[in-house]
Design an enzyme around this catalytic site. Structure first.
Site, mmCIF file in Angstrom:
data_model
loop_
_atom_site.group_PDB
_atom_site.id
_atom_site.type_symbol
_atom_site.label_atom_id
_atom_site.label_comp_id
_atom_site.label_asym_id
_atom_site.label_seq_id
_atom_site.Cartn_x
_atom_site.Cartn_y
_atom_site.Cartn_z
ATOM 1 N N GLY A 17 10.412 -22.485 -22.795
ATOM 2 C CA GLY A 17 10.082 -23.647 -21.970
ATOM 3 C C GLY A 17 11.308 -24.249 -21.313
ATOM 4 O O GLY A 17 11.195 -25.072 -20.403
ATOM 5 N N ARG A 18 12.462 -23.874 -21.807
ATOM 6 C CA ARG A 18 13.674 -24.451 -21.221
ATOM 7 C C ARG A 18 14.854 -23.501 -21.349
ATOM 8 O O ARG A 18 16.008 -23.916 -21.323
ATOM 9 C CB ARG A 18 14.012 -25.763 -21.899
ATOM 10 C CG ARG A 18 14.099 -25.644 -23.411
ATOM 11 C CD ARG A 18 14.831 -26.795 -23.945
ATOM 12 N NE ARG A 18 14.693 -26.886 -25.383
ATOM 13 C CZ ARG A 18 15.287 -27.813 -26.081
ATOM 14 N NH1 ARG A 18 16.032 -28.696 -25.478
ATOM 15 N NH2 ARG A 18 15.137 -27.855 -27.370
ATOM 16 N N LYS A 50 20.164 -21.864 -22.085
ATOM 17 C CA LYS A 50 19.267 -22.890 -22.630
ATOM 18 C C LYS A 50 19.445 -24.198 -21.860
ATOM 19 O O LYS A 50 20.579 -24.629 -21.652
ATOM 20 C CB LYS A 50 19.564 -23.087 -24.121
ATOM 21 C CG LYS A 50 18.545 -23.930 -24.846
ATOM 22 C CD LYS A 50 18.594 -23.688 -26.334
ATOM 23 C CE LYS A 50 17.584 -24.568 -27.058
ATOM 24 N NZ LYS A 50 17.575 -24.321 -28.487
ATOM 25 N N GLY A 108 12.158 -29.015 -19.520
ATOM 26 C CA GLY A 108 12.964 -27.804 -19.309
ATOM 27 C C GLY A 108 14.452 -28.006 -19.539
ATOM 28 O O GLY A 108 15.253 -27.109 -19.270
ATOM 29 N N ARG A 131 10.751 -12.908 -31.118
ATOM 30 C CA ARG A 131 10.421 -13.717 -32.295
ATOM 31 C C ARG A 131 9.188 -13.162 -32.988
ATOM 32 O O ARG A 131 8.410 -12.404 -32.368
ATOM 33 C CB ARG A 131 10.146 -15.156 -31.819
ATOM 34 C CG ARG A 131 11.352 -15.768 -31.098
ATOM 35 C CD ARG A 131 10.902 -16.596 -29.889
ATOM 36 N NE ARG A 131 12.022 -16.928 -29.009
ATOM 37 C CZ ARG A 131 12.796 -17.998 -29.143
ATOM 38 N NH1 ARG A 131 12.576 -18.847 -30.111
ATOM 39 N NH2 ARG A 131 13.778 -18.217 -28.302
ATOM 40 N N ASP A 191 7.933 -19.093 -34.378
ATOM 41 C CA ASP A 191 8.551 -18.850 -33.062
ATOM 42 C C ASP A 191 10.066 -19.019 -33.121
ATOM 43 O O ASP A 191 10.747 -18.772 -32.125
ATOM 44 C CB ASP A 191 7.965 -19.790 -31.996
ATOM 45 C CG ASP A 191 8.004 -21.250 -32.414
ATOM 46 O OD1 ASP A 191 7.469 -21.569 -33.484
ATOM 47 O OD2 ASP A 191 8.599 -22.063 -31.689
HETATM 48 P P1 AMP Z 1 11.784 -25.645 -30.547
HETATM 49 O O1 AMP Z 1 11.158 -26.563 -31.541
HETATM 50 O O2 AMP Z 1 13.042 -26.155 -29.930
HETATM 51 O O3 AMP Z 1 11.935 -24.270 -31.063
HETATM 52 O O4 AMP Z 1 10.760 -25.567 -29.307
HETATM 53 C C1 AMP Z 1 9.409 -25.225 -29.447
HETATM 54 C C2 AMP Z 1 8.795 -24.886 -28.106
HETATM 55 O O5 AMP Z 1 8.897 -26.003 -27.214
HETATM 56 C C3 AMP Z 1 9.488 -23.740 -27.388
HETATM 57 O O6 AMP Z 1 8.507 -23.018 -26.713
HETATM 58 C C4 AMP Z 1 10.428 -24.438 -26.425
HETATM 59 O O7 AMP Z 1 10.732 -23.653 -25.299
HETATM 60 C C5 AMP Z 1 9.621 -25.670 -26.045
HETATM 61 N N1 AMP Z 1 10.478 -26.794 -25.666
HETATM 62 C C6 AMP Z 1 11.265 -27.539 -26.469
HETATM 63 N N2 AMP Z 1 11.900 -28.491 -25.753
HETATM 64 C C7 AMP Z 1 11.495 -28.346 -24.471
HETATM 65 C C8 AMP Z 1 11.776 -29.039 -23.248
HETATM 66 N N3 AMP Z 1 12.623 -30.059 -23.201
HETATM 67 N N4 AMP Z 1 11.173 -28.592 -22.127
HETATM 68 C C9 AMP Z 1 10.310 -27.557 -22.157
HETATM 69 N N5 AMP Z 1 10.000 -26.893 -23.259
HETATM 70 C C10 AMP Z 1 10.571 -27.267 -24.407
HETATM 71 MG MG MG Z 2 12.239 -22.539 -30.567
#
Ligand code: AMP
Ligand code: MG
Length: 481
Positions: free
Chosen positions: A84-85, A105, A118, A175, A243
Protein backbone atom coordinates in the site's frame (compact mmCIF):
# COMPACT_ATOMS: atom_id res chain seq x y z
CA UNK A 1 24.00 -2.55 -10.64
CA UNK A 2 23.19 -5.86 -12.28
CA UNK A 3 19.47 -6.37 -12.70
CA UNK A 4 17.60 -9.64 -12.43
CA UNK A 5 14.08 -8.62 -13.23
CA UNK A 6 12.22 -11.77 -12.25
CA UNK A 7 9.07 -10.80 -10.32
CA UNK A 8 7.90 -9.01 -13.46
CA UNK A 9 7.86 -12.38 -15.23
CA UNK A 10 4.93 -13.56 -13.07
CA UNK A 11 1.34 -13.18 -14.30
CA UNK A 12 0.26 -9.51 -14.01
CA UNK A 13 -2.65 -10.42 -11.76
CA UNK A 14 -0.06 -10.64 -8.98
CA UNK A 15 1.02 -6.99 -9.03
CA UNK A 16 0.29 -3.56 -10.35
CA UNK A 17 2.87 -1.52 -12.21
CA UNK A 18 3.30 1.87 -10.64
CA UNK A 19 5.99 4.55 -10.43
CA UNK A 20 7.03 6.24 -7.18
CA UNK A 21 5.56 9.62 -6.30
CA UNK A 22 8.37 11.68 -4.76
CA UNK A 23 7.79 13.88 -1.73
CA UNK A 24 8.60 17.59 -1.97
CA UNK A 25 11.96 18.78 -0.73
CA UNK A 26 13.67 15.40 -0.38
CA UNK A 27 16.86 15.51 1.68
CA UNK A 28 19.54 13.06 2.69
CA UNK A 29 18.90 11.05 5.85
CA UNK A 30 21.49 8.29 5.98
CA UNK A 31 23.25 6.08 3.46
CA UNK A 32 24.69 2.61 4.03
CA UNK A 33 27.65 2.75 1.63
CA UNK A 34 28.99 -0.68 2.64
CA UNK A 35 25.67 -2.30 1.79
CA UNK A 36 25.56 -0.44 -1.55
CA UNK A 37 29.05 -1.76 -2.33
CA UNK A 38 27.89 -5.29 -1.56
CA UNK A 39 25.05 -4.76 -4.03
CA UNK A 40 27.41 -3.74 -6.83
CA UNK A 41 26.32 -0.11 -6.86
CA UNK A 42 28.60 1.89 -9.15
CA UNK A 43 30.16 5.20 -8.12
CA UNK A 44 27.44 6.89 -10.22
CA UNK A 45 24.68 5.00 -8.43
CA UNK A 46 26.18 5.92 -5.08
CA UNK A 47 26.45 9.58 -6.06
CA UNK A 48 22.73 9.50 -6.82
CA UNK A 49 21.62 7.72 -3.68
CA UNK A 50 19.37 10.57 -2.53
CA UNK A 51 17.52 10.59 -5.87
CA UNK A 52 17.20 6.80 -5.80
CA UNK A 53 16.08 6.68 -2.15
CA UNK A 54 13.48 9.41 -2.70
CA UNK A 55 11.82 7.98 -5.80
CA UNK A 56 13.17 10.69 -8.11
CA UNK A 57 15.32 8.29 -10.11
CA UNK A 58 13.96 5.04 -11.40
CA UNK A 59 15.81 2.45 -13.43
CA UNK A 60 15.24 1.85 -17.12
CA UNK A 61 15.89 -1.85 -16.50
CA UNK A 62 12.95 -2.40 -14.15
CA UNK A 63 9.32 -1.36 -14.13
CA UNK A 64 8.39 -0.65 -10.48
CA UNK A 65 5.45 -2.61 -9.14
CA UNK A 66 3.26 -3.03 -6.09
CA UNK A 67 2.67 -6.65 -5.06
CA UNK A 68 -0.71 -7.94 -4.00
CA UNK A 69 -1.03 -10.25 -1.01
CA UNK A 70 -3.46 -10.96 1.81
CA UNK A 71 -3.05 -11.99 5.40
CA UNK A 72 -4.25 -12.75 8.87
CA UNK A 73 -3.79 -9.69 11.07
CA UNK A 74 -3.93 -10.23 14.85
CA UNK A 75 -5.37 -13.68 14.20
CA UNK A 76 -8.21 -12.56 11.91
CA UNK A 77 -8.54 -12.96 8.16
CA UNK A 78 -7.94 -9.47 6.77
CA UNK A 79 -8.66 -10.17 3.09
CA UNK A 80 -6.72 -8.46 0.36
CA UNK A 81 -3.79 -6.31 1.43
CA UNK A 82 -0.73 -5.62 -0.72
CA UNK A 83 2.00 -3.03 -1.05
CA UNK A 84 0.00 0.00 0.00
CA UNK A 85 2.96 2.29 0.36
CA UNK A 86 5.95 0.43 -0.98
CA UNK A 87 7.12 -0.49 -4.46
CA UNK A 88 9.51 -3.09 -5.72
CA UNK A 89 11.76 -0.79 -7.76
CA UNK A 90 14.44 -3.31 -8.75
CA UNK A 91 15.80 -6.79 -8.27
CA UNK A 92 19.57 -6.79 -8.45
CA UNK A 93 22.48 -9.16 -7.97
CA UNK A 94 24.73 -8.76 -4.98
CA UNK A 95 28.44 -9.60 -4.80
CA UNK A 96 27.58 -13.26 -4.16
CA UNK A 97 25.22 -13.37 -7.14
CA UNK A 98 22.15 -13.55 -4.91
CA UNK A 99 19.10 -11.65 -6.08
CA UNK A 100 18.13 -8.84 -3.73
CA UNK A 101 14.91 -6.83 -3.86
CA UNK A 102 15.07 -3.05 -3.67
CA UNK A 103 11.78 -1.92 -2.18
CA UNK A 104 11.04 1.77 -1.80
CA UNK A 105 8.86 2.29 1.26
CA UNK A 106 6.70 5.42 1.47
CA UNK A 107 6.60 5.82 -2.33
CA UNK A 108 2.98 6.95 -2.56
CA UNK A 109 -0.48 5.44 -3.02
CA UNK A 110 -0.93 2.23 -4.95
CA UNK A 111 -3.90 0.17 -6.00
CA UNK A 112 -3.58 -1.62 -2.65
CA UNK A 113 -3.45 1.44 -0.38
CA UNK A 114 -7.05 1.04 0.83
CA UNK A 115 -7.63 4.07 3.10
CA UNK A 116 -3.91 4.76 3.62
CA UNK A 117 -1.98 7.68 2.18
CA UNK A 118 0.88 5.60 0.76
CA UNK A 119 3.43 7.39 2.89
CA UNK A 120 5.84 6.64 5.72
CA UNK A 121 6.92 9.07 8.42
CA UNK A 122 10.50 9.84 9.38
CA UNK A 123 10.01 8.38 12.87
CA UNK A 124 9.12 4.86 11.73
CA UNK A 125 11.57 5.03 8.84
CA UNK A 126 14.49 5.65 11.19
CA UNK A 127 13.28 2.90 13.49
CA UNK A 128 13.14 0.39 10.64
CA UNK A 129 16.43 1.59 9.16
CA UNK A 130 18.39 1.22 12.39
CA UNK A 131 16.76 -2.04 13.44
CA UNK A 132 17.39 -3.73 10.09
CA UNK A 133 21.03 -2.71 10.34
CA UNK A 134 21.24 -3.85 13.97
CA UNK A 135 19.67 -7.26 13.26
CA UNK A 136 22.02 -7.90 10.35
CA UNK A 137 25.02 -7.04 12.48
CA UNK A 138 23.69 -9.30 15.24
CA UNK A 139 23.58 -12.19 12.78
CA UNK A 140 19.78 -12.35 12.55
CA UNK A 141 18.47 -12.79 8.99
CA UNK A 142 16.65 -9.56 8.20
CA UNK A 143 15.80 -6.95 5.64
CA UNK A 144 18.17 -4.03 5.65
CA UNK A 145 18.23 -0.66 3.94
CA UNK A 146 20.58 1.13 1.57
CA UNK A 147 19.45 4.52 2.76
CA UNK A 148 16.59 6.81 3.68
CA UNK A 149 15.59 10.34 2.83
CA UNK A 150 13.56 12.84 4.77
CA UNK A 151 11.43 15.55 3.19
CA UNK A 152 10.01 19.00 3.64
CA UNK A 153 6.55 17.52 3.05
CA UNK A 154 4.50 16.66 6.11
CA UNK A 155 2.52 13.47 6.50
CA UNK A 156 -0.51 13.38 8.78
CA UNK A 157 -0.63 10.83 11.57
CA UNK A 158 -1.80 11.71 15.11
CA UNK A 159 0.15 14.90 14.39
CA UNK A 160 1.75 16.24 11.21
CA UNK A 161 5.13 14.53 10.88
CA UNK A 162 7.96 14.78 8.34
CA UNK A 163 7.52 12.30 5.49
CA UNK A 164 10.34 9.96 4.51
CA UNK A 165 11.26 7.15 2.13
CA UNK A 166 13.51 4.20 2.72
CA UNK A 167 15.10 1.86 0.21
CA UNK A 168 14.69 -1.53 1.81
CA UNK A 169 16.69 -4.56 0.77
CA UNK A 170 15.57 -8.12 1.30
CA UNK A 171 16.31 -11.49 -0.22
CA UNK A 172 12.54 -11.86 -0.56
CA UNK A 173 9.33 -9.85 -0.29
CA UNK A 174 7.11 -12.88 -0.88
CA UNK A 175 5.06 -13.21 2.26
CA UNK A 176 3.07 -16.12 3.66
CA UNK A 177 0.16 -13.83 2.78
CA UNK A 178 0.97 -14.04 -0.93
CA UNK A 179 -0.12 -17.67 -0.84
CA UNK A 180 -3.23 -16.73 1.12
CA UNK A 181 -4.22 -14.15 -1.49
CA UNK A 182 -3.68 -16.49 -4.43
CA UNK A 183 -5.43 -19.38 -2.71
CA UNK A 184 -8.45 -17.20 -1.97
CA UNK A 185 -8.73 -15.04 -5.07
CA UNK A 186 -6.80 -16.58 -7.99
CA UNK A 187 -6.25 -20.25 -7.12
CA UNK A 188 -5.35 -21.17 -10.71
CA UNK A 189 -2.06 -19.26 -10.20
CA UNK A 190 -0.96 -21.27 -7.20
CA UNK A 191 0.99 -24.08 -8.94
CA UNK A 192 3.04 -21.69 -11.09
CA UNK A 193 3.65 -19.26 -8.24
CA UNK A 194 4.78 -22.04 -5.90
CA UNK A 195 7.04 -23.47 -8.58
CA UNK A 196 8.69 -20.03 -9.02
CA UNK A 197 9.15 -19.65 -5.27
CA UNK A 198 10.93 -22.99 -5.19
CA UNK A 199 13.10 -22.21 -8.23
CA UNK A 200 14.07 -18.78 -6.91
CA UNK A 201 14.44 -19.39 -3.21
CA UNK A 202 14.79 -23.15 -2.63
CA UNK A 203 16.24 -24.62 -5.83
CA UNK A 204 17.69 -27.53 -3.84
CA UNK A 205 14.08 -28.74 -3.32
CA UNK A 206 13.54 -29.27 -7.04
CA UNK A 207 15.37 -32.58 -6.84
CA UNK A 208 13.34 -33.88 -3.90
CA UNK A 209 10.79 -36.61 -4.46
CA UNK A 210 8.04 -34.12 -3.47
CA UNK A 211 9.44 -30.62 -4.05
CA UNK A 212 6.45 -28.90 -2.43
CA UNK A 213 6.77 -30.88 0.80
CA UNK A 214 10.49 -30.28 0.83
CA UNK A 215 9.91 -26.55 0.23
CA UNK A 216 7.33 -26.37 3.02
CA UNK A 217 9.72 -28.07 5.43
CA UNK A 218 12.52 -25.64 4.56
CA UNK A 219 10.28 -22.57 5.00
CA UNK A 220 9.18 -23.93 8.37
CA UNK A 221 12.74 -24.64 9.48
CA UNK A 222 14.08 -21.26 8.40
CA UNK A 223 11.23 -19.48 10.18
CA UNK A 224 11.96 -21.47 13.33
CA UNK A 225 15.65 -20.53 13.16
CA UNK A 226 14.81 -16.85 12.65
CA UNK A 227 12.47 -16.79 15.64
CA UNK A 228 15.00 -18.62 17.84
CA UNK A 229 17.46 -15.83 17.03
CA UNK A 230 14.90 -13.15 17.86
CA UNK A 231 14.39 -14.77 21.25
CA UNK A 232 18.13 -14.94 21.89
CA UNK A 233 18.78 -11.25 21.19
CA UNK A 234 15.53 -10.20 22.90
CA UNK A 235 13.86 -8.92 19.75
CA UNK A 236 10.08 -8.55 19.73
CA UNK A 237 8.82 -8.09 16.16
CA UNK A 238 5.57 -6.49 17.21
CA UNK A 239 3.29 -7.35 14.25
CA UNK A 240 3.73 -11.01 13.36
CA UNK A 241 0.79 -11.00 10.98
CA UNK A 242 1.02 -13.52 8.14
CA UNK A 243 1.59 -10.65 5.70
CA UNK A 244 4.71 -9.65 7.63
CA UNK A 245 6.53 -13.00 7.52
CA UNK A 246 8.27 -13.97 4.31
CA UNK A 247 9.05 -17.39 2.89
CA UNK A 248 12.82 -17.18 3.39
CA UNK A 249 12.77 -16.67 7.15
CA UNK A 250 14.33 -13.25 7.07
CA UNK A 251 12.83 -10.60 9.35
CA UNK A 252 10.51 -8.17 7.57
CA UNK A 253 8.10 -5.31 8.28
CA UNK A 254 8.91 -4.70 11.91
CA UNK A 255 7.29 -1.35 12.65
CA UNK A 256 6.36 -1.55 16.31
CA UNK A 257 9.28 -3.81 17.21
CA UNK A 258 11.39 -3.53 20.31
CA UNK A 259 14.57 -4.95 21.76
CA UNK A 260 13.67 -6.11 25.22
CA UNK A 261 15.45 -4.32 28.05
CA UNK A 262 14.33 -5.56 31.48
CA UNK A 263 13.58 -9.26 31.11
CA UNK A 264 9.80 -9.39 30.89
CA UNK A 265 8.70 -12.28 28.69
CA UNK A 266 5.12 -10.98 28.57
CA UNK A 267 6.25 -7.53 27.52
CA UNK A 268 4.11 -5.85 24.85
CA UNK A 269 6.08 -3.28 22.94
CA UNK A 270 3.35 -2.52 20.41
CA UNK A 271 0.67 -0.44 22.13
CA UNK A 272 -1.73 -1.26 19.29
CA UNK A 273 -1.57 -4.93 20.35
CA UNK A 274 -4.28 -4.74 23.00
CA UNK A 275 -4.57 -8.46 23.65
CA UNK A 276 -0.82 -9.05 23.87
CA UNK A 277 -0.89 -11.53 20.98
CA UNK A 278 2.63 -10.60 19.89
CA UNK A 279 4.47 -10.49 23.20
CA UNK A 280 8.07 -11.67 23.24
CA UNK A 281 7.12 -14.99 24.85
CA UNK A 282 4.36 -15.69 22.31
CA UNK A 283 6.57 -15.34 19.25
CA UNK A 284 7.51 -19.02 18.89
CA UNK A 285 3.89 -20.18 19.09
CA UNK A 286 2.67 -17.39 16.79
CA UNK A 287 5.28 -18.49 14.25
CA UNK A 288 3.76 -21.97 14.44
CA UNK A 289 0.23 -20.60 14.04
CA UNK A 290 1.24 -18.54 10.99
CA UNK A 291 2.93 -21.50 9.34
CA UNK A 292 -0.07 -23.73 10.00
CA UNK A 293 -2.27 -21.11 8.34
CA UNK A 294 0.13 -20.98 5.42
CA UNK A 295 0.27 -24.78 5.04
CA UNK A 296 -3.48 -24.80 4.54
CA UNK A 297 -2.96 -22.85 1.33
CA UNK A 298 -0.83 -25.70 -0.03
CA UNK A 299 -3.55 -28.35 0.31
CA UNK A 300 -4.84 -27.73 -3.21
CA UNK A 301 -1.39 -28.48 -4.62
CA UNK A 302 -1.90 -32.21 -3.99
CA UNK A 303 -0.28 -34.02 -6.95
CA UNK A 304 -2.67 -36.02 -9.15
CA UNK A 305 -1.17 -39.35 -8.19
CA UNK A 306 -1.38 -38.62 -4.46
CA UNK A 307 -4.12 -39.45 -2.00
CA UNK A 308 -5.61 -36.17 -0.76
CA UNK A 309 -5.84 -37.26 2.88
CA UNK A 310 -2.26 -38.49 2.75
CA UNK A 311 -1.19 -35.14 1.29
CA UNK A 312 -2.80 -33.26 4.17
CA UNK A 313 -1.09 -35.55 6.64
CA UNK A 314 2.24 -35.08 4.92
CA UNK A 315 1.86 -31.30 5.06
CA UNK A 316 1.11 -31.59 8.77
CA UNK A 317 4.27 -33.66 9.20
CA UNK A 318 6.27 -30.76 7.69
CA UNK A 319 5.10 -28.61 10.60
CA UNK A 320 6.42 -31.19 13.07
CA UNK A 321 9.89 -29.90 12.21
CA UNK A 322 9.09 -26.51 13.68
CA UNK A 323 9.39 -27.09 17.40
CA UNK A 324 12.52 -29.30 17.38
CA UNK A 325 14.28 -26.86 15.03
CA UNK A 326 13.36 -23.91 17.22
CA UNK A 327 14.47 -25.69 20.39
CA UNK A 328 17.71 -26.93 18.89
CA UNK A 329 18.80 -23.43 17.88
CA UNK A 330 17.42 -21.73 20.95
CA UNK A 331 19.11 -24.15 23.36
CA UNK A 332 22.42 -24.03 21.53
CA UNK A 333 22.31 -20.25 21.40
CA UNK A 334 21.30 -19.84 25.02
CA UNK A 335 24.03 -22.17 26.25
CA UNK A 336 26.49 -20.19 24.17
CA UNK A 337 25.31 -16.93 25.70
CA UNK A 338 25.71 -18.50 29.14
CA UNK A 339 29.17 -19.92 28.49
CA UNK A 340 27.90 -23.41 29.26
CA UNK A 341 28.68 -26.60 27.34
CA UNK A 342 25.71 -27.83 25.33
CA UNK A 343 26.50 -31.47 25.98
CA UNK A 344 26.16 -31.07 29.75
CA UNK A 345 22.79 -32.33 30.95
CA UNK A 346 22.29 -29.45 33.42
CA UNK A 347 23.31 -26.52 31.21
CA UNK A 348 19.88 -25.61 29.92
CA UNK A 349 18.28 -25.85 33.39
CA UNK A 350 20.99 -23.59 34.72
CA UNK A 351 20.35 -21.07 31.92
CA UNK A 352 16.66 -21.14 32.78
CA UNK A 353 17.51 -20.43 36.42
CA UNK A 354 19.45 -17.36 35.28
CA UNK A 355 16.51 -16.16 33.16
CA UNK A 356 14.13 -16.65 36.11
CA UNK A 357 16.39 -14.38 38.18
CA UNK A 358 16.43 -11.74 35.44
CA UNK A 359 12.66 -11.94 35.32
CA UNK A 360 11.95 -11.77 39.02
CA UNK A 361 14.55 -9.04 39.61
CA UNK A 362 13.58 -7.16 36.41
CA UNK A 363 17.18 -6.96 35.28
CA UNK A 364 18.34 -5.79 31.89
CA UNK A 365 18.57 -8.78 29.53
CA UNK A 366 21.51 -7.61 27.41
CA UNK A 367 23.64 -6.13 30.18
CA UNK A 368 23.09 -9.07 32.52
CA UNK A 369 24.62 -11.43 29.96
CA UNK A 370 27.53 -9.02 29.50
CA UNK A 371 28.05 -9.00 33.27
CA UNK A 372 27.99 -12.77 33.35
CA UNK A 373 30.50 -12.81 30.52
CA UNK A 374 32.73 -10.32 32.37
CA UNK A 375 32.37 -12.41 35.55
CA UNK A 376 30.90 -9.40 37.33
CA UNK A 377 28.91 -11.74 39.54
CA UNK A 378 28.95 -9.40 42.54
CA UNK A 379 27.47 -6.61 40.43
CA UNK A 380 24.56 -8.82 39.36
CA UNK A 381 24.07 -10.02 42.93
CA UNK A 382 24.02 -6.46 44.25
CA UNK A 383 21.07 -5.77 41.94
CA UNK A 384 19.13 -8.73 43.29
CA UNK A 385 16.68 -8.57 46.17
CA UNK A 386 16.80 -12.35 46.47
CA UNK A 387 20.57 -12.75 46.79
CA UNK A 388 20.28 -16.38 47.81
CA UNK A 389 18.60 -17.32 44.55
CA UNK A 390 21.53 -15.78 42.71
CA UNK A 391 24.07 -17.54 44.94
CA UNK A 392 22.43 -20.88 44.34
CA UNK A 393 22.39 -20.25 40.58
CA UNK A 394 26.04 -19.22 40.68
CA UNK A 395 27.15 -22.32 42.52
CA UNK A 396 25.41 -24.55 39.94
CA UNK A 397 26.89 -22.40 37.16
CA UNK A 398 30.43 -22.66 38.47
CA UNK A 399 30.03 -26.37 39.10
CA UNK A 400 29.08 -27.01 35.50
CA UNK A 401 31.95 -24.90 34.19
CA UNK A 402 34.50 -26.57 36.43
CA UNK A 403 36.80 -28.87 34.44
CA UNK A 404 35.45 -27.49 31.13
CA UNK A 405 37.46 -25.65 28.51
CA UNK A 406 36.36 -22.27 29.88
CA UNK A 407 38.59 -20.35 27.53
CA UNK A 408 36.71 -21.73 24.55
CA UNK A 409 33.36 -21.24 26.28
CA UNK A 410 34.23 -17.62 27.09
CA UNK A 411 35.31 -16.97 23.51
CA UNK A 412 31.94 -18.32 22.33
CA UNK A 413 30.12 -16.14 24.84
CA UNK A 414 31.75 -13.02 23.45
CA UNK A 415 30.39 -13.89 20.00
CA UNK A 416 26.86 -14.39 21.30
CA UNK A 417 26.35 -11.51 23.72
CA UNK A 418 25.95 -8.07 22.19
CA UNK A 419 27.28 -5.10 24.10
CA UNK A 420 24.65 -2.96 22.39
CA UNK A 421 21.11 -3.35 21.19
CA UNK A 422 18.79 -0.65 19.90
CA UNK A 423 16.81 0.47 22.92
CA UNK A 424 13.62 2.41 22.16
CA UNK A 425 14.92 5.51 23.90
CA UNK A 426 18.12 5.44 21.80
CA UNK A 427 16.10 5.39 18.58
CA UNK A 428 13.80 8.07 19.99
CA UNK A 429 16.67 10.47 20.64
CA UNK A 430 17.94 9.98 17.08
CA UNK A 431 14.41 10.59 15.75
CA UNK A 432 13.90 13.79 17.71
CA UNK A 433 17.16 15.24 16.38
CA UNK A 434 16.48 14.05 12.82
CA UNK A 435 13.10 15.77 12.89
CA UNK A 436 15.15 18.95 13.33
CA UNK A 437 17.38 17.93 10.40
CA UNK A 438 20.22 16.74 12.59
CA UNK A 439 21.16 13.20 11.56
CA UNK A 440 24.26 12.96 13.74
CA UNK A 441 22.64 10.63 16.25
CA UNK A 442 21.42 8.32 13.47
CA UNK A 443 25.03 8.22 12.30
CA UNK A 444 26.36 7.48 15.78
CA UNK A 445 23.88 4.66 16.39
CA UNK A 446 24.48 3.28 12.92
CA UNK A 447 28.21 3.04 13.67
CA UNK A 448 27.74 1.70 17.18
CA UNK A 449 25.34 -1.00 16.00
CA UNK A 450 27.62 -1.99 13.13
CA UNK A 451 29.78 -3.87 15.64
CA UNK A 452 27.43 -4.83 18.43
CA UNK A 453 29.72 -7.46 19.91
CA UNK A 454 32.66 -5.08 20.40
CA UNK A 455 32.94 -2.62 23.24
CA UNK A 456 33.28 0.83 21.71
CA UNK A 457 34.05 3.30 24.51
CA UNK A 458 34.68 6.13 22.07
CA UNK A 459 31.18 5.82 20.59
CA UNK A 460 28.98 4.61 23.43
CA UNK A 461 26.95 6.75 25.81
CA UNK A 462 25.72 5.83 29.24
CA UNK A 463 22.13 5.69 27.96
CA UNK A 464 23.06 2.93 25.51
CA UNK A 465 23.77 0.56 28.35
CA UNK A 466 20.68 0.58 30.50
CA UNK A 467 16.92 0.88 30.42
CA UNK A 468 15.39 4.21 31.35
CA UNK A 469 14.89 4.53 35.11
CA UNK A 470 11.55 2.97 36.12
CA UNK A 471 10.03 6.36 37.03
CA UNK A 472 10.58 7.72 33.49
CA UNK A 473 7.70 6.94 31.10
CA UNK A 474 8.54 4.38 28.41
CA UNK A 475 8.74 5.39 24.76
CA UNK A 476 5.36 4.49 23.27
CA UNK A 477 5.43 2.47 20.08
CA UNK A 478 2.34 1.64 18.05
CA UNK A 479 1.29 0.50 14.57
CA UNK A 480 1.03 4.15 13.48
CA UNK A 481 3.82 4.65 11.01
P1 AMP B 1 1.87 -3.12 8.20
O1 AMP B 1 1.08 -3.28 9.45
O2 AMP B 1 2.78 -1.94 8.18
O3 AMP B 1 2.56 -4.37 7.80
O4 AMP B 1 0.81 -2.79 7.04
C1 AMP B 1 -0.31 -3.60 6.77
C2 AMP B 1 -0.91 -3.25 5.43
O5 AMP B 1 -1.32 -1.88 5.40
C3 AMP B 1 0.05 -3.40 4.26
O6 AMP B 1 -0.68 -3.86 3.17
C4 AMP B 1 0.56 -1.99 4.04
O7 AMP B 1 0.99 -1.77 2.72
C5 AMP B 1 -0.67 -1.16 4.37
N1 AMP B 1 -0.32 0.18 4.86
C6 AMP B 1 0.24 0.51 6.04
N2 AMP B 1 0.40 1.84 6.13
C7 AMP B 1 -0.07 2.37 4.97
C8 AMP B 1 -0.20 3.70 4.46
N3 AMP B 1 0.22 4.76 5.14
N4 AMP B 1 -0.73 3.84 3.23
C9 AMP B 1 -1.16 2.77 2.52
N5 AMP B 1 -1.08 1.53 2.95
C10 AMP B 1 -0.55 1.31 4.16
MG1 MG C 1 3.40 -5.20 6.41
Amino acid sequence: MYFNDRYNSLPPRLYDRQTPKPLHGAKAGHFNAALADGLNWSEDDKAQWVEICSGQKIFAEFEPLAMVYAGHQFGQWAGQLGDGRGLLIAQILDKHNNTIDLHLKGAGKTRYSRSGDGRAVLRSTIREYLAGHALNALGVASSNSVGFTSSAQGVQRETLEPGAMMLRTSDCHIRLGHFEWINQFQPDLLPEFTQKCIEWHYPECLDAEQPILSFATKVIQRTAVMISKWQLVGFAHGVMNTDNLNITGSTLDFGPYGFMERFRPNWINNHSDHSGRYTYQNQPSIGHWNLWTWLNTLISLCPNDYNKEQWKQDLAVCLEHYEPTFLEYYKLGLNQKMGLPSFHKDSFDCAMAFLRILQSEQLDYTQSFIRLQNKDYEVIKDDCLDRRAFESFLSQYENIREFQDVEALDADMAKANPQYILRNHMAQKAIELAERDDFSEVERLFNLLSNPFSKQPELERKEDLAPLPSDVPEVMVSCSS
